[in-house]
Enzyme design. Structure first.
Site, PDB file in Angstrom:
ATOM      1  N   CYS A  92     118.528 125.151  34.971  1.00 22.41           N
ATOM      2  CA  CYS A  92     117.560 125.276  36.083  1.00 22.41           C
ATOM      3  C   CYS A  92     118.235 124.852  37.372  1.00 22.41           C
ATOM      4  O   CYS A  92     117.844 125.272  38.450  1.00 22.41           O
ATOM      5  CB  CYS A  92     116.373 124.351  35.895  1.00 22.41           C
ATOM      6  SG  CYS A  92     115.656 124.439  34.311  1.00 22.41           S
ATOM      7  N   GLU A 139     115.645 134.172  39.952  1.00 25.61           N
ATOM      8  CA  GLU A 139     116.451 133.360  39.035  1.00 25.61           C
ATOM      9  C   GLU A 139     117.059 134.265  37.966  1.00 25.61           C
ATOM     10  O   GLU A 139     116.340 135.012  37.300  1.00 25.61           O
ATOM     11  CB  GLU A 139     115.573 132.289  38.372  1.00 25.61           C
ATOM     12  CG  GLU A 139     116.381 131.333  37.537  1.00 25.61           C
ATOM     13  CD  GLU A 139     115.552 130.173  36.992  1.00 25.61           C
ATOM     14  OE1 GLU A 139     114.455 130.411  36.487  1.00 25.61           O
ATOM     15  OE2 GLU A 139     116.042 129.024  37.057  1.00 25.61           O
ATOM     16  N   LYS A 199     106.665 121.260  20.479  1.00 23.17           N
ATOM     17  CA  LYS A 199     107.004 122.651  20.175  1.00 23.17           C
ATOM     18  C   LYS A 199     108.304 123.003  20.920  1.00 23.17           C
ATOM     19  O   LYS A 199     108.304 123.242  22.124  1.00 23.17           O
ATOM     20  CB  LYS A 199     105.869 123.586  20.618  1.00 23.17           C
ATOM     21  CG  LYS A 199     106.154 125.038  20.304  1.00 23.17           C
ATOM     22  CD  LYS A 199     106.354 125.822  21.586  1.00 23.17           C
ATOM     23  CE  LYS A 199     106.860 127.210  21.387  1.00 23.17           C
ATOM     24  NZ  LYS A 199     108.270 127.356  21.065  1.00 23.17           N
ATOM     25  N   GLU A 248     108.124 121.926  34.985  1.00 26.64           N
ATOM     26  CA  GLU A 248     109.461 122.059  35.585  1.00 26.64           C
ATOM     27  C   GLU A 248     109.847 123.521  35.422  1.00 26.64           C
ATOM     28  O   GLU A 248     110.109 123.967  34.309  1.00 26.64           O
ATOM     29  CB  GLU A 248     110.489 121.172  34.860  1.00 26.64           C
ATOM     30  CG  GLU A 248     110.334 119.699  35.105  1.00 26.64           C
ATOM     31  CD  GLU A 248     110.446 119.332  36.569  1.00 26.64           C
ATOM     32  OE1 GLU A 248     111.046 120.094  37.355  1.00 26.64           O
ATOM     33  OE2 GLU A 248     109.901 118.282  36.928  1.00 26.64           O
TER      34      GLU A 248
HETATM   35  C1  UN1 Z   1     117.827 121.939  33.334  1.00 21.33           C
HETATM   36  O1  UN1 Z   1     118.665 122.804  33.547  1.00 21.33           O
HETATM   37  O2  UN1 Z   1     116.649 122.244  33.104  1.00 21.33           O
HETATM   38  O3  UN1 Z   1     120.924 118.086  36.378  1.00 21.33           O
HETATM   39  C2  UN1 Z   1     118.138 120.496  33.237  1.00 21.33           C
HETATM   40  C3  UN1 Z   1     121.376 118.731  35.436  1.00 21.33           C
HETATM   41  C4  UN1 Z   1     121.105 118.244  34.027  1.00 21.33           C
HETATM   42  C5  UN1 Z   1     119.749 118.662  33.593  1.00 21.33           C
HETATM   43  C6  UN1 Z   1     119.464 120.123  33.768  1.00 21.33           C
HETATM   44  N1  UN1 Z   1     121.211 116.816  33.996  1.00 21.33           N
HETATM   45  O4  UN1 Z   1     122.042 119.741  35.589  1.00 21.33           O
END
Ligand code: UN1
Length: 502
Positions: free
Chosen positions: A290, A392, A174, A256
């Site tokens: 992230c 965040e 999904k 995550e």
């Molecule tokens: C994300 O933002 O969830 O390390 C992943 C990084 C990328 C992956 C980010 N290779 O910024």
């Protein structure tokens, strides 16, 4: 154009015939990409049933052959890299070089998965009894529900789907409602590779795609008794819910979640390098990673000069449609996301003593008015207890804090509920090693930006960033498989462990 779900090897619309529109965030009204199914619980249940059925056969395909499928997937992705990246920029906004990087991360993950099909190592240990052998090896688990975000529409699904498949599980995928096109392309490629590599042995239902809302499709996956694993990347709020329900149902759950990553700059650092890194870490992907740098912790001695140069550089960043040449920063992914960014800027403006030095508005010059652009924004004199230092934001907003020495810098960096990525710029080897030891994060960079993790290394965070699992590299294969211990007694008699030998 109306796109479809893939269920049991068949592309079909949702059972209610409803669709949602997918539009270009850089020119919202002018560029309709397609319509994607707004699927129902019924569609999910049908996909799960197909995956369950397919599992019976897929788990028996030798792992190296399952790996061959992933090798083919990597080859097709490689051949289509530019086209995939162009369409990804069109659907979610980050610049072409970055969507190419996103696709490359998927290709790297495919080739890693392909070779893992020939490893999936087990372990043996001696038996405590004579003429007896102890082995242990990894077995698949069943049906994996994969729920992914929009900011890495190719890389993140591949991190989850490829190892799940190589381990012998089947998948119901999904994707984020905002990036269904890239998901469609990925699933179409996997299905094509399955057909090519397996030929007459092709099994429908090994990979299923169900588009739609988290509140419907995601919830249905979570509720299904036939889904054994859930892997989710997204907000901490949703992650907590998945963990609660998954915990009750004894599903294996990998999460995550959020980040509030910081870069420290010490006075002995290479300042130009530290400057390049923070620009890339904070404003690359429009801050929508992230791993994005959302806090910059500057030593008092270099603070003013560094900030001056930073603001100068940030003002030069070129905003625009990510498929146009020379663009540094694309739009926010949606109107809602841009509004959230602006809400945080308003919160920042009200924080005691924090000052905004640049940005802070919707960008509307010329063509920018057509999309969800926001000016890269910098706040200084931010205190660790300010909301813009804690929460965040997921947008182009950087909070700058001051520190007095290394211990103080690390204390500020760790003063967050999250723990994904982190960075320190220093040329002092002792400080660098102390930082590696003391920073509470799943990822630490020395003299590098907080973004840019490589696909074959463990990816994930501590504290509220997750629940202890890692994606990437060898670590993710632990999540998608479980151990089976096997005892083979060739003594020809009943040997009682712990009893006959002691
Ligand atoms: C994300 O933002 O969830 O390390 C992943 C990084 C990328 C992956 C980010 N290779 O910024």
């Amino acid at each position: 154009m109306e796109f479809k779900n893939l269920i049991n090897g068949e592309w079909k619309p949702s059972s209610n015939g409803k669709y949602s529109e997918n539009r270009n965030p850089a020119s919202w009204n002018e560029d309709l990409i397609g319509k994607f199914p707004l699927s129902t619980e019924e569609d999910v249940n049908e996909a799960v049933k197909a995956a369950r059925q397919a599992y019976k056969k897929w788990r028996l395909i030798p792992a190296p052959k399952r790996g061959d499928v992933l090798k083919e997937v990597g080859d097709i992705m490689f051949a289509r890299k530019d086209e995939i990246a162009f369409e990804m920029t069109r659907e979610m906004g980050k610049v072409f070089a970055e969507t190419k990087g996103d696709t490359q991360e998927g290709i790297d993950t495919a080739y890693y998965a392909a070779s893992e099909g020939r490893r999936l190592f087990g372990m043996n240990a001696p038996s405590e009894l004579a003429n007896k052998m102890n082995l242990s090896f990894r077995i698949p688990i069943g049906v994996a529900g994969i729920i992914t975000p929009w900011n890495f529409p190719m890389a993140i699904p591949t991190w989850k789907i490829f190892p799940a498949l190589v381990c012998g599980n089947t998948v119901v995928f999904k994707p984020a409602e905002i990036t269904p096109k890239t998901a469609n392309t990925l699933v179409q490629i996997i299905d094509e590779a399955m057909k090519k590599v397996l030929g007459k042995e092709y099994i429908p239902g090994v990979i299923n795609l169900v588009h739609g809302k988290g509140s419907v499709v995601g919830e249905a996956l979570l509720a299904s008794k036939e889904v054994d694993l859930i892997s989710f990347t997204g907000s901490t709020l949703v992650g907590r819910r998945i963990n609660e329900v998954g915990g009750r149902e004894l599903k294996r759950v990998s999460l995550e979640l959020g980040g509030k990553n910081a870069q420290i700059v010490m006075p002995d650092a290479n300042m130009d390098l530290a400057l390049d890194a923070v620009l890339w870490g904070a404003f690359g992907t429009t801050g929508q990673r992230c791993t994005a740098t959302s806090r910059l912790i500057l030593h008092n001695d270099i603070h003013d000069k560094f900030v001056e140069k930073l603001v100068e550089r940030v003002k030069k960043l070129k905003l625009g449609y990510g498929n146009d040449k020379g663009v540094d920063v694309g739009p926010c992914v949606s109107e809602a996301q841009r509004n959230t960014v602006d809400e945080y800027v308003q919160i920042g403006l009200k924080e005691d003593k924090a000052k905004m030095l640049t940005g802070g508005k919707f960008a509307k010059e010329g063509n920018l008015a057509k999309g969800w652009f926001y000016e890269p924004t910098i706040f200084v004199d931010v205190k660790p207890n300010h909301r813009i230092a804690k929460e965040e934001i997921f947008g182009p907003v950087l909070s700058v804090l001051k520190c007095s020495d290394l211990d103080n810098a690390i204390e500020i960096l760790n003063d967050t509920e999250y723990g994904l990525s982190s960075s320190i710029f220093t040329n002092n080897v002792n400080d660098a090693f102390k930082a590696v030891r003391d920073i509470q994060a799943g990822i630490t960079y020395i003299n590098g930006a907080t973004i840019g993790a490589e696909a074959h290394m463990p990816f994930g965070g501590v504290k509220a960033t997750g629940n202890g699992h890692r994606e990437g590299g060898w670590t993710v294969y632990e999540f998608y498989s479980e151990w089976k211990a096997v005892y083979i007694d060739y003594s020809g008699k009943l040997q009682r462990a712990q009893i006959d030998n002691y």
